[in-house]
Write a protein that holds these residues in place. Structure first.
Motif, PDB file in Angstrom:
ATOM      1  N   UNK A  15       0.779  -1.392  -0.161  1.00 28.42           N
ATOM      2  CA  UNK A  15       0.199  -0.157   0.016  1.00 28.42           C
ATOM      3  C   UNK A  15       0.859   1.111   0.130  1.00 28.42           C
ATOM      4  N   UNK A  16       2.174   1.206   0.540  1.00 22.86           N
ATOM      5  CA  UNK A  16       2.901   2.332   0.443  1.00 22.86           C
ATOM      6  C   UNK A  16       3.905   2.516  -0.841  1.00 22.86           C
ATOM      7  N   UNK A  17       3.443   1.747  -1.680  1.00 20.66           N
ATOM      8  CA  UNK A  17       4.484   1.612  -3.036  1.00 20.66           C
ATOM      9  C   UNK A  17       4.819   3.149  -3.756  1.00 20.66           C
ATOM     10  N   UNK A  35       4.445  -8.395 -17.523  1.00 27.67           N
ATOM     11  CA  UNK A  35       3.705  -7.794 -16.077  1.00 27.67           C
ATOM     12  C   UNK A  35       5.104  -7.277 -15.112  1.00 27.67           C
ATOM     13  N   UNK A  36       4.887  -5.993 -14.923  1.00 23.55           N
ATOM     14  CA  UNK A  36       5.868  -5.403 -14.005  1.00 23.55           C
ATOM     15  C   UNK A  36       5.594  -5.751 -12.473  1.00 23.55           C
ATOM     16  N   UNK A  37       6.348  -6.265 -11.841  1.00 24.16           N
ATOM     17  CA  UNK A  37       6.108  -6.729 -10.317  1.00 24.16           C
ATOM     18  C   UNK A  37       6.878  -5.702  -9.528  1.00 24.16           C
ATOM     19  N   UNK A  38       6.593  -5.544  -8.373  1.00 20.18           N
ATOM     20  CA  UNK A  38       7.095  -4.949  -7.125  1.00 20.18           C
ATOM     21  C   UNK A  38       8.678  -5.283  -6.975  1.00 20.18           C
ATOM     22  N   UNK A  39       8.818  -6.573  -7.198  1.00 15.37           N
ATOM     23  CA  UNK A  39      10.307  -6.991  -7.320  1.00 15.37           C
ATOM     24  C   UNK A  39      11.028  -6.459  -8.334  1.00 15.37           C
ATOM     25  N   UNK A  49      17.648  -1.346   0.733  1.00 15.08           N
ATOM     26  CA  UNK A  49      16.912  -1.240  -0.464  1.00 15.08           C
ATOM     27  C   UNK A  49      15.379  -0.322  -0.164  1.00 15.08           C
ATOM     28  N   UNK A  50      15.304   0.777  -0.598  1.00 14.40           N
ATOM     29  CA  UNK A  50      14.006   1.384  -0.235  1.00 14.40           C
ATOM     30  C   UNK A  50      12.614   0.691  -0.348  1.00 14.40           C
ATOM     31  N   UNK A  51      12.726  -0.315  -1.562  1.00 15.32           N
ATOM     32  CA  UNK A  51      11.689  -0.990  -1.686  1.00 15.32           C
ATOM     33  C   UNK A  51      11.288  -2.308  -0.655  1.00 15.32           C
ATOM     34  N   UNK A  52      12.473  -2.684   0.071  1.00 15.36           N
ATOM     35  CA  UNK A  52      12.446  -3.877   0.832  1.00 15.36           C
ATOM     36  C   UNK A  52      12.575  -3.543   2.262  1.00 15.36           C
ATOM     37  N   UNK A  53      13.269  -2.387   2.706  1.00 11.81           N
ATOM     38  CA  UNK A  53      13.682  -2.242   3.981  1.00 11.81           C
ATOM     39  C   UNK A  53      12.335  -1.932   4.778  1.00 11.81           C
TER      40      UNK A  53
END
Length: 360
Positions: free
Chosen positions: A258-260, A293-297, A314-318
Motif C-alpha cells: 500500500x505504500x508503494x 507484467x511489472x512486479x514490485x520485485x 533497498x528503499x523497496x524492501x527495507x
C-alpha cells in the motif's frame, strides 16, 4: 563521407553484430524511453521559451540595450528534476533546427554546451567556440576569446545559446570571475547587430548566481520543484501508469504494498526525472525477460542496481525505508569517513582564518 554518414555507418555496423531478436527488444526499449512526460510546469517553460523567441522578432523595435526579461531563460532545480530533458523536448518542438540560408550558408540557430568545470570567464568562452567547431588558440586572452565567441555566433547564425550545468559558473569561480562571467553573458544578450538569447540550466547554487543584478533584469526563471505531498503521490501514480501501460505496453502487478507510491517517490528523491528513470528501468527488466507484467520485485531489483545500495538498504524492501537517503545509497564506511575528514578539514581551515579574539 561526412560526420553524419560516418556515424550512421558505425551504428549500422554495431547493429549488424547483434542478435536480431535481442535487437528487437533493444529497439522497443529505446522507443518507449524516447517518450516525454511533462507536468504543469512545462506550460510555464513553453511560455518562457516562446517569449524569448518572440523577443528576437522584436529586437529592432525596442533597442538592444534596454533590459528585457525575455532575453535569458533560467531553469533551476535539483539533479534528476528533468530540466535538460524538458528543454531538449520543447526546443525540438519549437523548431530550432539547422538550415541553409539564402546565401547558401549553413545556419544553426541553437548552440548547446555544458559549462566547463572549473569554470572561468575565459574557459566558458573557449568551450562555446569549441562546440561551434571554431579552432581555439591556447594563447587567446579572455577578452579576445569572448570577442571571438560573439563573432562566431553571428557567422554561424546562432540566436539561442543553451548552457547546461551552468552552476559551474559559480561553484569554482571567485567573486571577480563570477562578476566577469555575469557581465560577459549580459553583453552576449545585448549585441546590437545580432540578437542572441540565453538559456541557463543547472542545480543550486545557479539561482544565487542569477540573482546578480546584471542578469536579474534580463531573465525569466522557471524553477523545477520537487514532488511532495498528495500531489507528488498522484504524479507517481500517473507516471507509473503512463510509462508501464501506455509507453512500454506492459501491465502492473496488482500485488504491491500500500505504500508503494511513497517508497517510489522517496527512491527518486522527489524528482520527476529520477522517478521516470526508475519506472523505465523496471519495465526494461521485464521486456528483456520477455515477460508482460511489472512486479514490485522488478522495482526493487532495478533500484538496487541503479543506486548501488546494500540489500538491506533497498528503499523497496527495507522496513526503515523512510530513514534511508537514496543519494547516499552507493556510499560505504570509507566514503563516509573520507567525507567526515574533509568536513573537519574545512572547519579547521575556516577557524584559522578568524583573527585572534574574533568570534565566528
Amino acid at each position: 563521407m561526412n560526420d553524419h554518414e560516418f556515424l550512421e555507418a558505425s551504428i549500422a555496423r554495431a547493429r549488424a553484430s547483434m542478435d536480431p531478436d535481442e535487437l528487437v527488444l533493444h529497439d522497443r526499449v529505446a522507443k518507449f524511453r524516447a517518450r516525454y512526460i511533462g507536468l504543469a510546469r512545462d506550460e510555464e517553460l513553453v511560455n518562457a521559451l516562446t517569449a524569448m523567441k518572440a523577443s528576437i522578432a522584436s529586437h529592432f523595435h525596442y533597442g538592444s540595450t534596454v533590459p528585457d526579461k525575455r532575453r535569458i531563460v533560467a531553469v533551476t532545480g535539483l539533479s534528476g528534476a528533468g530540466k535538460s530533458r524538458a528543454l531538449e523536448e520543447h526546443m525540438r518542438r519549437m523548431s530550432f533546427d539547422a538550415y541553409v540560408d539564402g546565401d547558401k550558408v549553413g545556419a544553426r540557430p541553437l548552440l548547446v554546451f555544458d559549462a566547463p568545470s572549473p569554470c572561468t570567464p575565459r574557459s566558458l568562452a573557449l568551450e562555446g567556440l569549441r562546440t561551434l567547431g571554431v579552432p581555439v588558440k591556447p594563447s587567446r586572452k579572455e577578452n579576445e576569446a569572448w570577442a571571438d565567441f560573439r563573432m562566431a555566433l553571428k557567422s554561424h547564425r546562432v540566436h539561442y545559446v543553451h548552457i547546461d550545468e551552468a552552476q559551474h559558473t559559480i561553484e569554482t569561480a571567485n567573486a571577480i570571475e563570477r562578476a566577469k562571467i555575469a557581465d560577459a553573458l549580459k553583453q552576449l544578450v545585448q549585441m546590437p547587430d545580432w540578437p542572441v538569447r540565453l538559456i541557463l540550466s543547472g542545480v543550486p547554487p545557479l539561482a544565487y548566481f542569477l540573482s546578480n543584478s546584471q542578469l536579474a533584469n534580463r531573465r525569466t526563471s522557471v524553477p523545477f520543484e520537487g514532488l511532495v505531498g498528495p500531489a507528488g503521490l498522484e504524479t507517481v501514480s500517473e507516471v507509473v501508469r503512463k510509462v508501464v501501460e501506455e509507453h512500454a505496453k506492459l501491465a502492473v502487478d496488482n500485488d504491491v504494498p500500500g505504500d508503494f507510491h511513497e517508497r517510489a517517490l522517496h527512491a527518486a528523491s522527489g524528482q520527476l526525472g529520477s522517478l521516470v528513470q526508475l519506472v523505465r528501468g523496471a519495465c526494461e527488466r521485464v521486456i528483456f525477460d520477455r515477460r508482460g507484467v511489472v512486479t514490485y520485485a522488478d522495482f526493487a531489483a532495478f533500484y538496487g542496481e541503479w543506486s548501488g545500495c546494500r540489500t538491506h538498504e533497498n528503499v523497496f524492501t527495507s522496513a526503515d525505508w523512510a530513514d534511508l537517503k537514496p543519494e547516499e545509497a552507493l556510499m560505504r564506511e570509507e566514503d563516509f569517513a573520507w567525507r567526515e575528514t574533509k568536513e573537519v578539514g574545512k572547519t579547521k581551515k575556516k577557524e584559522k582564518k578568524l583573527k585572534f579574539g574574533q568570534r565566528p
